[in-house]
Design a protein around this motif. Structure first.
Motif, PDB file in Angstrom:
ATOM      1  N   PRO A  34      52.275  18.319  -7.204  1.00  0.00           N
ATOM      2  CA  PRO A  34      51.825  16.918  -7.196  1.00  0.00           C
ATOM      3  C   PRO A  34      50.415  16.820  -6.603  1.00  0.00           C
ATOM      4  N   ILE A  35      49.479  16.215  -7.370  1.00  0.00           N
ATOM      5  CA  ILE A  35      48.100  16.030  -6.905  1.00  0.00           C
ATOM      6  C   ILE A  35      47.748  14.548  -7.032  1.00  0.00           C
ATOM      7  N   PHE A  36      47.225  14.017  -5.940  1.00  0.00           N
ATOM      8  CA  PHE A  36      46.770  12.624  -5.971  1.00  0.00           C
ATOM      9  C   PHE A  36      45.390  12.552  -5.309  1.00  0.00           C
ATOM     10  N   GLY A  37      44.717  11.465  -5.571  1.00  0.00           N
ATOM     11  CA  GLY A  37      43.418  11.251  -4.940  1.00  0.00           C
ATOM     12  C   GLY A  37      43.258   9.800  -4.544  1.00  0.00           C
ATOM     13  N   VAL A 110      56.914  16.097   1.740  1.00  0.00           N
ATOM     14  CA  VAL A 110      55.783  16.723   1.063  1.00  0.00           C
ATOM     15  C   VAL A 110      54.934  17.474   2.086  1.00  0.00           C
ATOM     16  N   LEU A 111      54.516  18.700   1.675  1.00  0.00           N
ATOM     17  CA  LEU A 111      53.578  19.480   2.480  1.00  0.00           C
ATOM     18  C   LEU A 111      52.207  19.311   1.828  1.00  0.00           C
ATOM     19  N   LEU A 112      51.230  18.802   2.576  1.00  0.00           N
ATOM     20  CA  LEU A 112      49.965  18.349   2.000  1.00  0.00           C
ATOM     21  C   LEU A 112      48.767  19.135   2.509  1.00  0.00           C
ATOM     22  N   ASN A 113      47.871  19.482   1.573  1.00  0.00           N
ATOM     23  CA  ASN A 113      46.529  19.931   1.917  1.00  0.00           C
ATOM     24  C   ASN A 113      45.558  18.819   1.514  1.00  0.00           C
ATOM     25  N   ALA A 114      44.909  18.219   2.479  1.00  0.00           N
ATOM     26  CA  ALA A 114      43.988  17.091   2.218  1.00  0.00           C
ATOM     27  C   ALA A 114      42.554  17.610   2.185  1.00  0.00           C
ATOM     28  N   VAL A 124      30.576  11.863   0.542  1.00  0.00           N
ATOM     29  CA  VAL A 124      32.035  11.769   0.501  1.00  0.00           C
ATOM     30  C   VAL A 124      32.439  10.572  -0.333  1.00  0.00           C
ATOM     31  N   ILE A 125      33.237  10.825  -1.346  1.00  0.00           N
ATOM     32  CA  ILE A 125      33.662   9.719  -2.212  1.00  0.00           C
ATOM     33  C   ILE A 125      35.183   9.527  -2.203  1.00  0.00           C
ATOM     34  N   GLY A 126      35.864  10.331  -1.422  1.00  0.00           N
ATOM     35  CA  GLY A 126      37.315  10.179  -1.368  1.00  0.00           C
ATOM     36  C   GLY A 126      38.019  11.431  -0.874  1.00  0.00           C
ATOM     37  N   VAL A 127      39.316  11.489  -1.102  1.00  0.00           N
ATOM     38  CA  VAL A 127      40.152  12.621  -0.670  1.00  0.00           C
ATOM     39  C   VAL A 127      41.065  13.010  -1.830  1.00  0.00           C
ATOM     40  N   VAL A 128      41.215  14.308  -2.021  1.00  0.00           N
ATOM     41  CA  VAL A 128      42.212  14.819  -2.971  1.00  0.00           C
ATOM     42  C   VAL A 128      43.299  15.521  -2.171  1.00  0.00           C
ATOM     43  N   GLY A 129      44.509  15.157  -2.464  1.00  0.00           N
ATOM     44  CA  GLY A 129      45.645  15.781  -1.793  1.00  0.00           C
ATOM     45  C   GLY A 129      46.440  16.631  -2.768  1.00  0.00           C
TER      46      GLY A 129
END
Length: 497
Positions: A34-37, A110-114, A124-129
């Motif tokens: 699962p990838i979100f931003g 969920v185990l997340l890498n941010a 910086v325009i945001g974060v992808v998890g």
């Protein structure tokens, strides 16, 4: 003059870059994680297919919505917001665990890498998890934790500094300290007796280097001050990357077993029968007080020595070795007679029961011999045998089949047959006249049933063919356990009378 006279366009071919961006977008969308931003306002702007399947919301339902406010449980909103804020400042976070609520209302772990997301200028325009569904793993970990906590064996764990980080219920009951009283404390320094601090520390150090130890015995001191004996398996504990993070010890309370072993050892040592033991190399490892008194050698003089080679007479070495070898293979021997030579050079006769000795897993580890000094009894038997053989009355014996097994000198002289001519032969069929065979057989049968007969008259035929009259007392013969093994007849020649 500065008048606008037209436009010049400087171009850049971005076909490849756009193709690459599309490829990246496709890879993100079809990834099996699962990838979100989110943008710098925390609103969702990336939501791949795996996130869709996992959480149940379509991109249309999440795009532009606040990730934290709408999809994170209240108890985790602050911590997730903090992770996003840090990433928006360029400080990325790895392996952050948090829950997500699915459209169906199910909580997922969920185990997340941010990762910080930047534009071409580095802004910086945001974060992808990039996430990983660890719901199943966490459920399994909880199950394992519950199994460890409720196991009926004491289980403890220490980190790589030797401080307690696992302490299950059985350990609590056994030692008396609660989890709060031991967590973070040094196991060795605070709960191990001084005389065992060093070896226990060595076992832990070895496990922290990947060398595990099985069946290590050591004492623990309970909260009440009692000493309990523990049999320990020390296992190296590793994280998901294989890095050593501590040691887990699975113990067994062997206090009662050791007490029982000591009691058995004392019973063996103080028994009024000689008891010895040998290992699989036939070297003495048990030698009780009675054996010491009987043979004259102290424990120091026999322990570790080869029993057969050093203490058995030459003519019996082979036979004794055979008995021990059979016991090593699980075939035990009862009532084996052999001689031992004492320290003073005296020969004593021993009646031996050789028993296979096994460890807890059933592996043969040696032989225990429980003996009986039968020197006096054998001397007495020889004396009795001599008295019978030289008695001035004819004495014969038969076994349970009626075959002769005793025939003294007087019987030889009287009847004329020597020992070799009668031994193993049927007394009734070969030496009794036809007219008396039935009555003599009856007397023998009664004696074999325990009913003895006195003053029974019958004829015997001598080797020369003469008939002699015998007055007989038929006595039942028994072994040491009272079992009938034959009949002894003590006769009197009454021919002349």
């Amino acid at each position: 003059q500065g008048n606008v006279i037209g436009v010049v366009g400087i171009g850049q071919d971005i076909t490849g870059r756009i193709a690459q961006e599309r490829e990246y977008a496709k890879l993100i969308d079809t990834a099996n994680a699962p990838i979100f931003g989110v943008d710098n306002k925390g609103q969702v702007n990336v939501w791949n297919q795996c996130a869709m399947r996992l959480v149940g919301y379509s991109p249309e339902e999440v795009m532009g919505h606040s990730l934290v406010q709408e999809f994170i449980t209240k108890d985790y909103q602050a911590s997730v917001q903090m992770v996003l804020d840090q990433a928006l400042k360029g400080e990325e976070t790895a392996n952050f665990e948090f829950p997500l609520m699915t459209k169906a209302g199910i909580r997922l772990d969920v185990l997340l890498n941010a990762t910080t997301r930047r534009d071409e200028q580095g802004n910086v325009i945001g974060v992808v998890g990039i996430g990983q569904d660890i719901t199943g793993r966490i459920a399994q970990e909880r199950e394992y934790a519950k199994l460890i906590d409720t196991a009926n064996a004491p289980i403890f764990g220490v980190d790589n500094k030797g401080q307690v980080n696992v302490w299950n219920q059985c350990a609590m009951k056994l030692v008396g300290y609660t989890t709060e009283e031991v967590m973070g404390h040094s196991l060795v320094q605070e709960f191990i007796t001084d005389d065992f601090k060093s070896p226990v520390q060595a076992v832990l150090d070895q496990a922290l280097h990947g060398k595990e130890t099985a069946n290590f015995e050591f004492p623990l001191i309970t909260k009440a001050g009692a000493r309990i004996e523990i049999l320990l398996n020390a296992t190296t504990r590793r994280d998901e990357q294989g890095n050593i993070i501590g040691v887990v010890g699975i113990g067994q309370d062997i206090t009662a077993r050791l007490a029982q072993e000591r009691e058995y050892s004392k019973l063996i040592d103080t028994a009024n029968a000689p008891i010895f033991g040998v290992d699989t190399d036939c070297r003495v490892n048990v030698w009780n007080q009675c054996a010491r008194k009987l043979v004259g050698y102290t424990m120091d003089e026999v322990i570790g020595k080869n029993l057969v080679q050093e203490f058995i007479t030459k003519e019996y070495k082979s036979a004794v070795k055979s008995v021990l070898d059979k016991a090593m293979r699980g075939k035990e021997t009862a009532n084996f007679e052999f001689p031992l030579i004492t320290k003073n050079g005296i020969r004593i006769e021993v009646l031996l029961n050789a028993t296979t000795r096994r460890d807890e897993q059933g592996n043969v580890i040696g032989v225990v011999g429980i003996g009986q000094d039968i020197t006096g009894r054998i001397a007495q038997e020889r004396e009795y045998s001599k008295l019978i053989d030289t008695a001035n009355a004819p004495i014969f014996g038969v076994d349970t089949q009626g075959c002769v097994n005793v025939w003294n000198q007087c019987a030889m002289k009287l009847v004329g047959y020597n020992t070799h001519e009668v031994m193993g032969h049927s007394l009734v069929k070969e030496f009794i006249t036809d007219d008396y065979q039935v009555s003599v057989q009856t007397v023998l049968d009664r004696a074999l049933s325990g009913e003895e007969t006195a003053n029974f008259e019958f004829p015997l035929m001598t080797k020369a063919g003469a008939r002699i009259e015998i007055l007989l007392n038929a006595t039942t013969r028994r072994d040491e356990h009272g079992k009938v093994i034959g009949v002894v007849g003590i006769g009197q020649d009454i021919t002349a009378r």
